[in-house]
Design an enzyme around this catalytic site. Structure first.
Site, PDB file in Angstrom:
ATOM      1  CD  GLU A 141      -0.933   4.607  -9.115  1.00 34.51           C
ATOM      2  OE1 GLU A 141      -1.629   3.641  -8.791  1.00 34.51           O
ATOM      3  OE2 GLU A 141      -0.250   5.255  -8.314  1.00 34.51           O
ATOM      4  CG  ASN A 142       1.499  -0.469 -13.385  1.00 35.94           C
ATOM      5  OD1 ASN A 142       2.344  -0.432 -12.518  1.00 35.94           O
ATOM      6  ND2 ASN A 142       0.485  -1.332 -13.367  1.00 35.94           N
ATOM      7  CD  GLU A 192      -5.937   2.829  -9.656  1.00 39.30           C
ATOM      8  OE1 GLU A 192      -4.744   3.105  -9.867  1.00 39.30           O
ATOM      9  OE2 GLU A 192      -6.385   2.569  -8.514  1.00 39.30           O
ATOM     10  CG  HIS A 231      -2.826   7.618  -9.183  1.00 39.55           C
ATOM     11  ND1 HIS A 231      -2.289   8.471  -8.244  1.00 39.55           N
ATOM     12  CD2 HIS A 231      -3.435   6.627  -8.482  1.00 39.55           C
ATOM     13  CE1 HIS A 231      -2.587   8.017  -7.035  1.00 39.55           C
ATOM     14  NE2 HIS A 231      -3.274   6.904  -7.155  1.00 39.55           N
TER      15      HIS A 231
HETATM   16 ZN    ZN Z   1      -4.045   5.445  -5.846  1.00 39.39          ZN
END
Ligand code: ZN
Length: 418
Positions: free
Chosen positions: A274-275, A308, A311
């Site tokens: 999850e950048n 993702e 996040h």
């Molecule tokens: Zn995660």
């Protein structure tokens, strides 16, 4: 004081705190696959010190210079790189006083093949295998790419500049603001990020086709796919846009960046990461074909994509202070991914899958050597071990129980009136 005091430390000493990184990376993707870079870090010195201690791993440090806000310059008399503890200690003969300053470091390294830090992977272009670059920094591998204070609580802003082969696509957390061409190399300047942890910094350089769309709130969302396969990115693009809309409403907090990209890469250690502003997926987790993929794959993709995207609120905006509380990050993201999927596809009855999901956690929990969901992490070498089914699946089960016990309205605090 001597540098021995910094051996085996669980956490970096806090007598210098970073607030901003100006990072310039130069990638050489020819056979050698090396990189060099400079980083200028705005620091607040909070206690008088003769040392600056930060993280670095498998990097060569060529030069370092500390400049105070009053323009006084300090060159370290010694630079000690400790690859066991993954730190670099800059030793100064003169004492650095409390105040603001800028630490500049020149460094270099090699793109590794271990799928962590800044690493090399390959793609095929018209039958020829070529190199591309990708990063994976969670939990503690930003230090393999650039010297930094690599702990989740030590958040900062990042301004990233990349030198890369001109024919390739360059991606990072933020949109590109400028590009300059010099022969076969382009220098790409990215917009400054908002305050975030080092483990969420990302850089990807490769050859992709992309498709894009925009959310109701005007966030541009793009899916970068292997060349010729952008059709297979449509389902992930649609899921991402719908998840962003759901979470914006559920958390009553807007998505904080101007864009959210996703990219399918051929070699990746996890399913996805999850950048902040650029989610990286292992290609089979992001690509979906109506004619070839199974219904099970569709269910799995919905859960992973929503996880993702979620996040970006908890994890990226609100972050655990230390890896001990990773289960909150992962447990919540998993729980909320079921909530979003149930909202998008009520006909799937996805919560029935929840029981299967928790089985992995129960099996681990039955072992004699079990650990609690909240794990003391004493050294960086233990960090990877907390990313297991106890954190993700038992974490999910605990949060689901809590939500059931409190009821929806209280659990979703903003609906609760005091
Ligand atoms: Zn995660």
């Amino acid at each position: 004081m001597n540098i021995e005091q910094f051996k085996g430390l669980a956490r970096l000493p806090k007598f210098a705190i970073p607030s901003h990184y100006d990072l310039h990376l130069k990638l050489d993707l020819s056979a050698a696959c090396t990189f060099s870079g400079t980083v200028k870090i705005n620091l607040s010195i909070t206690e008088k010190t003769n040392f600056l201690v930060l993280n670095a791993n498998q990097l060569q440090v060529h030069q370092a210079l500390f400049t105070t806000s009053g323009n006084q310059q300090y060159c370290p008399s010694d630079v000690v790189v400790d690859d066991d503890d993954e730190v670099v200690v800059l030793v100064f003969d003169e004492t650095l006083c409390v105040g603001e300053g800028l630490l500049g470091i020149e460094f270099s390294g090699k793109l590794n093949e271990h799928l962590k830090g800044l690493y090399r992977c390959t793609y095929v272009d018209e039958g020829v295998k070529k190199n591309m670059a990708d990063t994976q920094f969670e939990a503690a591998d930003a230090r393999r790419c650039f010297p930094c204070w690599d702990e989740p609580a030590l958040k900062a802003t990042f301004k990233i500049t990349l030198d890369a082969p001109s024919e390739l696509t360059t991606l990072s957390n933020m949109p590109i603001i400028d590009e300059k061409l010099d022969g076969n190399i382009k220098t790409v300047y990215f917009e400054e990020t908002q305050v975030m942890s080092t483990y969420l910094v990302v850089v990807v350089v490769g050859l992709f086709d992309h498709i894009e769309d925009t959310t109701a709130d005007g966030v541009k969302v793009r899916a970068y796919c292997p060349v010729g396969r952008s059709d297979e990115g449509k389902f992930a693009l649609e899921l991402t846009i719908k998840s962003l809309d759901i979470f914006t409403k559920y958390f009553s907090t807007p998505y904080p960046l101007p864009k959210l990209d996703m990219v399918a890469v051929p070699e990746f250690a996890a399913g996805a990461m999850e950048n902040f502003g650029l989610i990286v997926y292992r290609d089979n987790e992001m690509l979906y074909s109506d004619s070839k993929s199974t219904a099970r794959r569709k269910h799995r993709m919905s859960i992973v994509v929503a996880h993702e995207v979620a996040h970006h609120w908890f994890g990226n905006l609100a972050t655990m202070e230390w890896w001990t509380h990773l289960w909150l990050n992962e447990g919540f993201a998993t729980w909320v991914s079921y909530m979003a999927t149930d909202n998008l596809f009520p006909e799937w009855n996805i919560w029935t899958n929840f029981l299967r999901e928790t089985t992995g956690g129960l099996s681990l929990d039955a072992l004699e050597q079990l650990h609690p969901v909240e794990v003391e992490v004493h050294h960086v070498h233990g960090v990877e071990q907390v990313f297991d089914d106890i954190g993700y699946r038992k974490g999910l089960a605990i949060i689901r129980m809590l939500q059931g016990y409190l009821g929806d309205d209280i659990f979703q605090v903003r609906k609760f009136t005091f």
